[in-house]
Design a protein around this motif. Structure first.
Motif, PDB file in Angstrom:
ATOM      1  N   THR A 123     -12.050   5.656   0.799  1.00  0.00           N
ATOM      2  CA  THR A 123     -12.360   4.228   0.731  1.00  0.00           C
ATOM      3  C   THR A 123     -12.023   3.657  -0.640  1.00  0.00           C
ATOM      4  N   SER A 124     -12.362   4.408  -1.695  1.00  0.00           N
ATOM      5  CA  SER A 124     -12.079   3.947  -3.053  1.00  0.00           C
ATOM      6  C   SER A 124     -10.572   3.862  -3.313  1.00  0.00           C
ATOM      7  N   LEU A 125      -9.838   4.858  -2.846  1.00  0.00           N
ATOM      8  CA  LEU A 125      -8.393   4.854  -3.063  1.00  0.00           C
ATOM      9  C   LEU A 125      -7.713   3.725  -2.297  1.00  0.00           C
ATOM     10  N   LEU A 126      -8.209   3.395  -1.105  1.00  0.00           N
ATOM     11  CA  LEU A 126      -7.653   2.269  -0.351  1.00  0.00           C
ATOM     12  C   LEU A 126      -7.881   0.955  -1.093  1.00  0.00           C
ATOM     13  N   GLN A 127      -9.068   0.804  -1.701  1.00  0.00           N
ATOM     14  CA  GLN A 127      -9.344  -0.405  -2.479  1.00  0.00           C
ATOM     15  C   GLN A 127      -8.430  -0.496  -3.703  1.00  0.00           C
ATOM     16  N   GLN A 128      -8.224   0.641  -4.374  1.00  0.00           N
ATOM     17  CA  GLN A 128      -7.317   0.653  -5.534  1.00  0.00           C
ATOM     18  C   GLN A 128      -5.887   0.318  -5.112  1.00  0.00           C
ATOM     19  N   LEU A 129      -5.491   0.819  -3.950  1.00  0.00           N
ATOM     20  CA  LEU A 129      -4.129   0.543  -3.472  1.00  0.00           C
ATOM     21  C   LEU A 129      -3.935  -0.947  -3.214  1.00  0.00           C
ATOM     22  N   GLU A 130      -4.920  -1.587  -2.589  1.00  0.00           N
ATOM     23  CA  GLU A 130      -4.798  -3.017  -2.314  1.00  0.00           C
ATOM     24  C   GLU A 130      -4.759  -3.830  -3.600  1.00  0.00           C
ATOM     25  N   SER A 131      -5.475  -3.379  -4.631  1.00  0.00           N
ATOM     26  CA  SER A 131      -5.487  -4.116  -5.900  1.00  0.00           C
ATOM     27  C   SER A 131      -4.137  -4.055  -6.611  1.00  0.00           C
ATOM     28  N   LYS A 132      -3.324  -3.057  -6.296  1.00  0.00           N
ATOM     29  CA  LYS A 132      -2.007  -2.950  -6.927  1.00  0.00           C
ATOM     30  C   LYS A 132      -1.012  -3.984  -6.384  1.00  0.00           C
ATOM     31  N   GLU A 133      -1.252  -4.468  -5.136  1.00  0.00           N
ATOM     32  CA  GLU A 133      -0.371  -5.454  -4.497  1.00  0.00           C
ATOM     33  C   GLU A 133       1.092  -4.994  -4.494  1.00  0.00           C
ATOM     34  N   LEU A 134       1.298  -3.760  -4.049  1.00  0.00           N
ATOM     35  CA  LEU A 134       2.652  -3.186  -4.082  1.00  0.00           C
ATOM     36  C   LEU A 134       3.575  -3.881  -3.096  1.00  0.00           C
ATOM     37  N   TRP A 135       3.131  -4.027  -1.841  1.00  0.00           N
ATOM     38  CA  TRP A 135       4.064  -4.594  -0.860  1.00  0.00           C
ATOM     39  C   TRP A 135       4.314  -6.075  -1.110  1.00  0.00           C
ATOM     40  N   GLN A 136       3.336  -6.771  -1.730  1.00  0.00           N
ATOM     41  CA  GLN A 136       3.575  -8.161  -2.096  1.00  0.00           C
ATOM     42  C   GLN A 136       4.657  -8.278  -3.174  1.00  0.00           C
ATOM     43  N   LYS A 137       4.800  -7.208  -4.002  1.00  0.00           N
ATOM     44  CA  LYS A 137       5.833  -7.207  -5.045  1.00  0.00           C
ATOM     45  C   LYS A 137       7.172  -6.667  -4.546  1.00  0.00           C
ATOM     46  N   GLY A 138       7.243  -6.338  -3.267  1.00  0.00           N
ATOM     47  CA  GLY A 138       8.485  -5.820  -2.713  1.00  0.00           C
ATOM     48  C   GLY A 138       8.586  -4.305  -2.720  1.00  0.00           C
ATOM     49  N   GLU A 139       7.543  -3.610  -3.222  1.00  0.00           N
ATOM     50  CA  GLU A 139       7.557  -2.150  -3.273  1.00  0.00           C
ATOM     51  C   GLU A 139       6.949  -1.588  -1.980  1.00  0.00           C
ATOM     52  N   ILE A 140       7.619  -1.867  -0.873  1.00  0.00           N
ATOM     53  CA  ILE A 140       7.087  -1.487   0.445  1.00  0.00           C
ATOM     54  C   ILE A 140       7.087   0.024   0.621  1.00  0.00           C
ATOM     55  N   LYS A 141       8.160   0.691   0.165  1.00  0.00           N
ATOM     56  CA  LYS A 141       8.249   2.137   0.313  1.00  0.00           C
ATOM     57  C   LYS A 141       7.110   2.840  -0.425  1.00  0.00           C
ATOM     58  N   ASN A 142       6.822   2.404  -1.685  1.00  0.00           N
ATOM     59  CA  ASN A 142       5.732   3.018  -2.452  1.00  0.00           C
ATOM     60  C   ASN A 142       4.384   2.736  -1.793  1.00  0.00           C
ATOM     61  N   TYR A 143       4.243   1.535  -1.223  1.00  0.00           N
ATOM     62  CA  TYR A 143       2.978   1.187  -0.575  1.00  0.00           C
ATOM     63  C   TYR A 143       2.702   2.106   0.613  1.00  0.00           C
ATOM     64  N   TYR A 144       3.701   2.268   1.493  1.00  0.00           N
ATOM     65  CA  TYR A 144       3.505   3.130   2.665  1.00  0.00           C
ATOM     66  C   TYR A 144       3.304   4.585   2.258  1.00  0.00           C
ATOM     67  N   SER A 145       3.965   5.015   1.197  1.00  0.00           N
ATOM     68  CA  SER A 145       3.815   6.402   0.747  1.00  0.00           C
ATOM     69  C   SER A 145       2.384   6.664   0.297  1.00  0.00           C
ATOM     70  N   GLU A 146       1.816   5.743  -0.513  1.00  0.00           N
ATOM     71  CA  GLU A 146       0.438   5.925  -0.968  1.00  0.00           C
ATOM     72  C   GLU A 146      -0.557   5.754   0.177  1.00  0.00           C
ATOM     73  N   LEU A 147      -0.275   4.794   1.074  1.00  0.00           N
ATOM     74  CA  LEU A 147      -1.185   4.544   2.190  1.00  0.00           C
ATOM     75  C   LEU A 147      -1.329   5.782   3.079  1.00  0.00           C
ATOM     76  N   THR A 148      -0.195   6.375   3.445  1.00  0.00           N
ATOM     77  CA  THR A 148      -0.254   7.550   4.321  1.00  0.00           C
ATOM     78  C   THR A 148      -0.754   8.788   3.580  1.00  0.00           C
ATOM     79  N   ASP A 149      -0.500   8.878   2.275  1.00  0.00           N
ATOM     80  CA  ASP A 149      -1.023  10.012   1.490  1.00  0.00           C
ATOM     81  C   ASP A 149      -2.548   9.985   1.453  1.00  0.00           C
TER      82      ASP A 149
END
Length: 544
Positions: A190-216
């Motif tokens: 739960t904590s890591l998911l919150q940290q991931l959303e705070s990074k706003e990766l896919w909003q910055k166009g880093e979709i590949k990094n977002y999906y990699s962290e999400l599935t990890d």
């Protein structure tokens, strides 16, 4: 090596193999002076709906394309004759081969004929041209050649030393961040998911990094909670393992939950490996599926009430784990510094060896050289085939099974064929010795035999073949034909191209045919030594 076993067969069946080409091939002359133009003409006869594409290249084999002429079209009733001409040249004398050129007809390749051409030197008039004496040998002012090698060694040594200093200083000055300890896997996820959303990766166009962290995060939670190797499993392996674990541990997981998780993992695979870019609403849906799947998996696990002493024990274990992790990091830091010092000493030692004994000495004796080991090893002098070929080699040549590979046309002519070899076309060094007996004694055409062998190595991957031919005579006076030159090969596994130097010997003895092929990397001094020693040792069985 298997494909190379058939090279001797190609010259026997070359007439039927290359007969009736779809592309007619002509050249205005087969002999020319250095720099003069060979006019190569390709013709094909097609109907009105056929699509034909002639190649555009800078080189055809060892010949340079200096002019690609505009294609001509001649109408003949309901058909067209397409004519394409190329101007080719070569600035070095010798015998060369215009290779078989691929012309695409309705997307399928059709090949031109292989043509041998000769480039001759320009005669120099020594009667009227003033001659000059050979100049004296010039002395080199500096005893150190290849100065750039020593400069690179000095720069590399300095760079490694500075890197060690910078890393050590940074480690001392950088404040150590506190290690976050999570009590449960669900809390961590739960904590890591919150940290991931705070990074706003896919909003910055880093979709590949977002999906990699999400599935990890999902994989890490499943591995820690369900105890299956989720991080190192493929998507299908993970889903299968999750279904099995659910049955074994009696987890209350619905098919919808597992299927939703599988959808996100497959979507992530497409993003990471197929460069798929999901839409914004799809990304939001995938995030919700992961969060929901983690929560549902957590709720499906049977609740075990822990006693206070067990909770305290768990906390102590986590503290001990953090302490051990800190010790490991400190150990890795000391190992890094030690490795840097060792690397510095090794580089300094290599620099000293190069300055005192040369770069080739370092490469051949410290790094190693495969053909050097062959050249300096224990050689053997053996007899192969019938009619017999006697030759000295650094290794015993192994018999090759060729009968299963012979076509019916060859079987009708050949009484017996024996082939022995070492290595392959993509190795540093290889050799093939073959001896053939025919059912009916024939007078072998050695020039055609060489042509057949060249066509064979071209079909198995040899490119840019340069050919020079001459007569050859053994120490006992037996004459034959010799072809030598270079070609390039491609290692399809390593995707690496290398240039090879080759020598071919062909003899016709006792109504049979004897052939020897030796090849090594171009410029390999030890390969040249092996080749010369082997060729100088060749002797053949005679009627005496």
């Amino acid at each position: 090596m298997d494909t190379f076993k058939l090279y001797i067969i190609f010259f026997l069946v070359s007439c039927s193999l290359w007969a009736q080409p779809k592309v007619a091939t002509t050249v205005n002359t087969t002999k020319n002076k250095i720099g003069a133009e060979f006019l190569l003409t390709l013709k094909t006869d097609v109907d009105t709906v056929t699509q034909v594409k002639f190649p555009e290249a800078k080189n055809f084999g060892a010949l340079e394309v200096i002019q690609s002429y505009k294609m001509d079209t001649v109408k003949n009733g309901a058909r067209y004759q397409l004519i394409k001409k190329y101007g080719l040249t070569q600035f070095d004398s010798g015998h060369y081969v215009i290779p078989r050129i691929s012309v695409l007809i309705n997307g399928a390749p059709a090949y031109s004929d292989l043509i041998k051409v000769e480039v001759n030197d320009i005669k120099v008039d020594t009667l009227h041209q003033k001659m000059f004496d050979i100049k004296d040998i010039s002395t080199v002012s500096s005893p150190i050649g290849n100065w750039w090698i020593y400069l690179l060694i000095i720069l590399a040594t300095g760079g490694i030393g500075y890197g060690i200093y910078w890393y050590t200083k940074k480690r001392k000055s950088t404040p150590k961040t506190a290690v976050v300890i999570y009590k449960t896997p669900i809390e961590k996820a739960t904590s890591l998911l919150q940290q991931l959303e705070s990074k706003e990766l896919w909003q910055k166009g880093e979709i590949k990094n977002y999906y990699s962290e999400l599935t990890d995060i999902a994989r890490m939670y499943i591995e820690e909670e369900i105890h299956i190797p989720a991080m190192e499993s493929t998507t299908s392996e993970l889903i299968e393992g999750l279904r099995k674990a659910a049955k074994q541990k009696k987890l209350k997981l619905s098919n919808d939950t597992v299927e939703n998780l599988e959808k996100v993992l497959k979507q992530a695979d497409l993003v990471k490996f197929a460069k798929v870019k999901p839409l914004e609403f799809e990304i939001e849906e995938d995030k919700k599926r992961i969060s929901s799947s983690i929560v549902i998996i957590h709720k499906s696990i049977p609740v075990v009430v822990e006693e206070n002493d067990e909770l305290e024990l768990w906390n102590e274990q986590q503290k001990e784990k953090a302490r051990l992790e800190k010790l490991k990091k400190e150990k890795r830091r000391r190992l890094f510094i030690g490795a840097g010092i060792v690397t510095f000493l090794v580089v300094a030692s290599m620099g000293y060896v190069i300055m005192t004994k040369g770069f080739d000495y370092l490469k051949d004796n410290l790094i190693g050289h495969p053909t050097k080991e062959l050249a300096e090893g224990e050689w053997v002098f053996s007899t192969y085939g019938n009619p017999a070929i006697k030759i000295e080699s650094p290794k015993v040549l192994k018999r090759q099974d060729t009968k299963k590979k012979l076509p019916k046309k060859a079987l009708e002519l050949i009484k017996d064929m024996q082939m022995f070899g070492y290595g392959s076309m993509i190795d540093d060094f290889y050799v093939v010795v073959a001896s053939t007996q025919f059912k009916q004694p024939i007078e072998a055409d050695l020039d055609k035999s060489l042509d057949g062998s060249l066509k064979a190595i071209e079909l198995q991957g040899a490119q840019n073949i340069v050919v020079k031919t001459e007569d050859f005579e053994t120490q006992k006076g037996i004459t034959g034909k010799r072809a030598y030159g270079t070609f390039t090969t491609v290692d399809k596994v390593l995707q690496k191209t290398q240039k090879m130097y080759y020598e071919m010997l062909v003899f016709g003895q006792q109504g049979g045919l004897q052939q020897i092929i030796i090849a090594h990397k171009e410029g390999d001094t030890y390969g040249e030594q092996i080749s010369d020693r082997m060729l100088n040792s060749v002797e053949l069985q005679t009627n005496e």
